[in-house]
Design a protein around this motif. Structure first.
Motif, short mmCIF file in Angstrom:
data_model
loop_
_atom_site.label_atom_id
_atom_site.label_comp_id
_atom_site.label_asym_id
_atom_site.label_seq_id
_atom_site.Cartn_x
_atom_site.Cartn_y
_atom_site.Cartn_z
N THR A 668 40.81 40.21 49.89
CA THR A 668 40.55 38.91 49.28
C THR A 668 39.22 38.91 48.54
O THR A 668 39.11 38.41 47.41
CB THR A 668 40.56 37.81 50.35
N ARG A 669 38.20 39.49 49.16
CA ARG A 669 36.88 39.53 48.54
C ARG A 669 36.89 40.42 47.29
O ARG A 669 36.32 40.07 46.26
CB ARG A 669 35.85 40.04 49.54
N LYS A 672 38.55 38.56 44.39
CA LYS A 672 37.67 37.59 43.75
C LYS A 672 36.66 38.29 42.83
O LYS A 672 36.36 37.80 41.73
CB LYS A 672 36.95 36.77 44.81
N LYS A 675 38.49 39.29 39.61
CA LYS A 675 38.76 38.14 38.74
C LYS A 675 37.48 37.64 38.06
O LYS A 675 37.52 37.13 36.94
CB LYS A 675 39.39 37.01 39.54
N ALA A 676 36.35 37.83 38.72
CA ALA A 676 35.08 37.36 38.16
C ALA A 676 34.67 38.16 36.93
O ALA A 676 33.80 37.73 36.16
CB ALA A 676 33.99 37.44 39.21
#
Length: 836
Positions: A668-669, A672, A675-676
Motif C-alpha cells: 500500500t505504501r 502511494k 502514484k505520487a
C-alpha cells in the motif's frame, strides 16, 4: 368447429399440465426474444451513432490506435478522385475527480462541414466573454464543444471549466458551446485538431481521415487509386465496416445465448409431449368413443395437434411480450452487450420488431405441434374397440424406443463436430448438440429398462411395487423423464462448460499477472509513460523490479477488427506466456512474435511462419514462435519482446508497468509512492489480486444470462415430473383403489409414488448427465473454439453435479407425491366399483 369444446376444453380441464407446458414454451421464447431484442437494439444504436459520426463520407482511412502520420492527409487531399478529405484525431480521456469517460474529436472545422455536418459545433454566448471570443472559440486551444449527453454526464454547461487528463498532466478546458447534431447518447466533444494535437501531445498524428468521393468516381476505382498511397497498417474502409465488425464480434455471443434459449424451448416441446401423451392415456375412452361414432383418424390427429399448437401459440405470444420486458430490464441492468463488453457506453432504445416477433411466435407454435405430434399419431392409430375395452393406462405405448436410431444419432454427432464454421458460426457444433439430444431421448427407454433390471425386487412392498412398475411400463417413465433429460442435459452442459471456462480464466489470470502491483498511465487512453518516468518508477523504495508493456493496435486486413499488439519482455521460448502447444523459437536474426489462438484461426498463421507486420508505417518481417492463450481479446492479439518493438519502431514509451516488491515491503505504501510520481489521479495502481477479482466478477456478469437459463431448465424439468405424475395418478385411480383394498395404507402408496418419482427422475438424470457431458465437450471443443477462438481445460464440477442430482431426485419424489395426493385420498370402494 362443433368439436372445439371437446378438444380445446380438455386444456382447461387439465389445468396443471397445460400450465406447465405453457410456461416451458413461454420461458424458451422469452429468453430467445430478449437476447435478440437487446442485441438488435444495441447494434441499431451503435450503427446510428457511427452513421452520424461518418456523415456523408464514402470511405475512411483508418490505422492503428496510436495513429499515423498527418502528411498522408496532404497527399490524399490533392487527389482528383476525392471531393473532400476531413482529418480527425480522436483521443479518449476522463474528467479529473471522476470516472466519466469523454471522447474528444479533433477536427478541421473548415473541412468537416462538407463531410460530417452533424458534428459542426455551435458557439454559445458566455456572459464574461466578448462576441469575438465566442466567434473564434472554435479555433481556441482551450475550448471544446460538448454533446448534450456529455454535458449531462459531466455536470457542466457552456461557460463552465472542465478539467480532464492530458497524458499524466491535468488540462483545464473551456466549454464554449454544444453539438446540436451529435447522437443523443454519446459522450462526445469536438475541438480544433491543432489544439488536440498540442494539448494531448499528439503532434503530427491523425487517427482517421473521412473521404467524400468526387462526382462520377465509384468506390472500387477510388480504392484502386488510393490503396498504393497508404503506408503499411493504414487501410481504406467503408464507414459501415465498424458496425459490421461490432456485429461480428457480438454475433457469436448472441447466437450461443439464443441456442441455449432454443434448448430451453426444445425442453418445453418435450413437456408438451409429456402432457399430451398422458392426456391421451387419461382420455382414451373419450377419444375411442369419438372414433366409434365416426370421427376419422385424420380429424382426431389434427385436433390433437391443434391442442398442442394452441398451447404453443399462447406461450409464444406471451413469451414475446415477456421477452421484451426482460430485454428492457437487461438493457438497464447489463447494457446492450448483456455484460459482455461489446457495446459499452451505449444506451440503446428498445424497439418492437414485428418480423422477429412473428418468427418467435411461430417457433412457439412449432414447439407445441412437435410435442403433440407423436401422442396424436399414437392416439389415431389405436383401434376404437381396443381402446373402449381398456380401462387403465395400457393404451400408452410400451415405449421401447428406437435404440438403433438413437445410436445412429449419437454416432452422427461425431462427424458433425468436424464441420468447419459457416460465416463464423459453429453450425456443425449446434447440429452435433441436436443429434446428442435426439439420440439420448431415443435411448431413454433402453436406459429405463436397464435401470429396472438393476433394481432388486426385494424389500418393503412400496419398493417392490415401484421397481415392478418401472420394469412393466418403462414407456410411462420415459414420458415423464424426457423433460428431465433435456433439462439436466442443459444444466450439466452449461455447468461443465462455464466451470471449465472460469477455472481456465482463473489459471490464465495467475499466469499473466505474476507481479505484486500493476501501474497504468493516466486516465486518457493516449497516456504514456516517458523514459524519465520509467526510470523514476524503478527508483521508488520497495520496488525490486519493473517490467513495462506497450499496447498498440494493428490493421492487418480490410473488414477485420484491429488486432491488439502487446510488447513486453519475453524470453525466446516464451515460457512466461500461457502457451498452447510447443514453441518454435525464431531463427537467429529473426524477430519472434507469439500469436493468440484467434490470430491462428482468423489469419491462418502457424508457428514457424514468416509474416509481415506493419509497424510505424513499415512492413517488418517477423516469425511466429508460438501460440498463446488470450481470453481478453476476441479479435486476436500479438505478443512481441519490448526490445524488438523499440528497435523496429524507435518508440520507447509505454503505458503499463508490472512491479515486483522487495521482501517485506508494504504494498500500500509503495503504491502511494508510485502514484505520487504523477499528477493527481494521473497514475493508477492496483494489486494483482484486485485485478483478478474484478476480472472474475466481469466473467460472472457475462454469464449471468446462462445462469438464468439453467434455473429455468431446472424448473421446467420439475414441472415435467409433476405434470406427468398428475396425469398418471389420475389414470391409475382404480389401481390405487385396489391397492387400498389389499391393505396398503396411504403412507405406503405415498412412499411408492415417491420412489416412482425418484426412479423416473433418476432415468432422466442419468441420461441427462451423460448427454450433458457430451454436449459440454462439444461446447468446449467445437462451439467455443469456432465462435470465440478460445481453448480451455476441462474441469468437471463433480460436487455441484452430485448435489444438483440429489436435490432434483428429492424434489422429483416430492412432486410425485404432491401430484398423486388426490388419488391417495380417494375412497377405495369408489375407485374400483367400475370393475364390479
Amino acid at each position: 368447429m362443433r368439436l372445439a369444446p371437446v378438444f380445446l376444453g380438455s386444456l382447461a380441464r387439465r389445468r396443471a399440465a397445460t400450465l406447465f407446458s405453457f410456461v416451458a414454451i413461454l420461458l424458451g421464447i422469452a429468453l430467445g426474444m430478449a437476447v435478440h431484442a437487446v442485441n438488435q437494439a444495441a447494434l441499431a444504436e451503435f450503427g446510428r451513432g457511427m452513421r452520424t459520426m461518418a456523415g456523408t463520407a464514402d470511405l475512411q482511412v483508418v490505422g492503428p490506435r496510436g495513429g499515423f502520420d498527418e502528411r498522408l492527409y496532404a497527399v490524399l487531399a490533392a487527389r482528383s478522385e476525392l471531393a473532400q478529405a476531413s482529418p480527425v484525431l480522436e483521443v479518449r480521456t476522463e474528467r479529473i475527480g471522476g470516472t466519466d469517460a469523454l471522447r474528444i474529436l479533433g477536427v478541421d472545422l473548415f473541412a468537416m462541414g462538407a463531410v460530417t455536418p452533424a458534428l459542426i459545433p455551435r458557439p454559445r454566448k458566455i456572459a464574461d466573454r466578448s462576441d469575438r471570443d465566442a466567434r473564434f472559440a472554435v479555433l481556441a486551444e482551450d475550448s471544446l464543444f460538448l454533446s448534450a449527453s456529455a454535458q449531462t454526464a459531466l455536470g457542466v454547461a457552456p461557460g463552465d471549466r472542465l478539467r480532464v487528463y492530458a497524458g499524466s498532466q491535468p488540462l483545464e478546458l473551456w466549454v464554449a458551446g454544444d453539438l446540436p447534431g451529435a447522437p443523443d447518447d454519446r459522450q462526445l466533444a469536438v475541438m480544433d485538431i491543432a489544439a488536440v494535437q498540442k494539448q494531448f501531445s499528439r503532434l503530427g498524428q491523425l487517427t482517421r481521415i473521412d473521404l467524400r468521393l468526387a462526382s462520377g468516381v465509384d468506390e472500387r476505382a477510388a480504392r484502386t487509386a488510393l490503396d498504393p498511397l497508404l503506408p503499411a497498417g493504414v487501410l481504406l474502409e467503408a464507414p459501415e465496416a465498424a458496425v459490421d465488425q461490432a456485429a461480428n464480434l457480438s454475433r457469436a455471443y448472441r447466437v450461443n445465448l439464443t441456442m441455449l434459449a432454443a434448448i430451453a424451448l426444445v425442453t418445453g416441446g418435450f413437456l408438451v409431449f409429456s402432457a399430451q401423451a398422458l392426456s391421451v392415456v387419461r382420455r382414451h375412452t373419450e377419444l375411442a368413443f369419438l372414433r366409434a361414432i365416426g370421427l376419422a383418424r385424420r380429424q382426431l390427429f389434427l385436433w390433437l395437434l391443434t391442442e398442442g399448437a394452441l398451447v404453443g401459440l399462447v406461450g409464444g405470444i406471451a413469451g414475446v411480450a415477456l421477452g421484451h420486458g426482460i430485454a428492457l430490464g437487461l438493457l438497464k441492468l447489463l447494457g446492450g452487450d448483456l455484460g459482455a463488453g461489446f457495446f459499452a457506453g451505449l444506451s440503446p432504445t428498445l424497439r418492437f420488431d414485428p418480423w422477429a416477433s412473428t418468427v418467435y411466435v411461430l417457433l412457439g407454435v412449432g414447439a407445441g405441434v412437435a410435442g403433440a405430434w407423436f401422442p396424436a399419431r399414437e392416439a389415431a392409430a389405436v383401434a376404437p374397440a381396443q381402446a373402449l375395452k381398456s380401462n387403465d393406462d395400457s393404451t400408452l405405448s410400451s415405449g421401447r424406443g428406437f435404440p438403433m436410431l438413437g445410436l445412429a444419432m449419437l454416432a452422427a454427432s461425431l462427424p458433425a463436430c468436424f464441420i468447419p464454421p459457416i460465416q463464423g458460426l459453429p453450425i456443425g457444433g449446434y447440429l452435433a448438440i441436436a443429434c446428442l439430444l435426439a439420440g439420448g431421448v431415443m435411448l431413454l427407454p433402453t436406459l429405463a429398462s436397464m435401470l429396472a433390471r438393476a433394481v432388486p425386487l426385494r424389500g418393503p412392498v412400496p419398493v417392490r411395487l415401484a421397481a415392478a412398475r418401472l420394469a412393466a411400463a418403462p414407456g410411462q417413465s420415459v414420458i415423464a423423464a424426457t423433460g428431465v433429460l433435456a433439462s439436466v442435459a442443459l444444466v450439466a452442459a452449461m455447468a461443465i462448460m462455464v466451470g471449465s471456462f472460469r477455472d481456465s480464466v482463473d489459471v490464465w489470470l495467475g499466469q499473466i499477472l505474476p507481479a505484486d502491483l500493476y501501474l497504468r498511465a493516466g486516465r486518457a487512453r493516449s497516456s504514456l509513460l516517458d523514459e524519465g518516468l520509467q526510470s523514476r518508477l524503478a527508483d521508488v523504495p520497495g520496488v525490486a523490479r519493473v517490467q513495462f508493456t506497450r499496447h498498440e493496435s494493428l490493421r492487418l486486413k480490410p473488414g477485420q477488427a484491429p488486432v491488439a499488439l502487446l510488447a513486453r519482455p519475453v524470453s525466446p521460448n516464451g515460457r512466461e506466456l500461457p502457451l498452447v502447444g510447443s514453441a518454435r523459437p525464431a531463427a537467429t536474426g529473426e524477430t519472434g512474435i507469439w500469436i493468440s489462438e484467434a490470430m491462428r484461426d482468423l489469419y491462418g498463421w502457424r508457428p514457424g511462419d514468416r509474416v509481415m507486420l506493419p509497424l510505424a508505417g513499415v512492413e517488418e518481417p517477423v516469425q511466429v514462435a508460438g501460440v498463446w492463450r488470450d481470453y481478453a481479446r476476441q479479435g486476436g492479439s500479438i505478443m512481441m519482446d519490448l526490445a524488438d518493438y523499440r528497435r523496429l519502431t524507435g518508440d520507447v514509451s509505454v503505458q503499463d508497468a508490472a512491479i515486483w516488491l522487495t521482501p517485506g515491503a508494504d504494498g500500500t505504501r509503495v503504491g502511494k509512492a508510485l502514484k505520487a510520481l504523477g499528477g493527481p489521479g494521473a497514475l493508477e495502481v492496483a494489486f494483482s489480486g484486485e485485478i483478478r477479482a474484478r476480472s472474475l466478477s466481469i466473467f460472472d456478469r457475462t454469464f449471468a444470462v446462462t445462469y438464468v437459463l439453467e434455473a429455468a431448465a431446472i424448473l421446467i424439468g420439475l414441472a415435467g415430473v409433476a405434470a406427468s405424475f398428475a396425469a398418471l395418478t389420475a389414470a391409475r385411480r382404480r389401481e390405487f383403489g385396489m391397492l387400498r383394498h389389499l391393505g396398503l395404507t396411504r403412507r405406503q402408496i405415498g412412499t411408492m409414488l415417491a420412489l416412482e418419482g425418484i426412479l423416473t427422475a433418476g432415468v432422466g438424470i442419468l441420461g441427462g448427465i451423460a448427454v450433458g457431458g457430451a454436449i459440454s465437450l462439444v461446447l468446449i471443443e467445437v462451439v467455443n473454439r469456432q465462435s470465440f477462438h478460445w481453448s480451455m481445460d476441462l474441469h468437471v464440477p463433480w460436487g455441484a453435479l452430485v448435489w444438483f442430482a440429489s436435490m432434483l431426485l428429492a424434489l422429483a419424489g416430492l412432486a410425485a407425491v404432491l401430484a398423486g395426493r388426490q388419488a391417495m385420498r380417494e375412497d377405495a370402494i369408489l375407485a374400483v366399483r367400475e370393475d364390479w
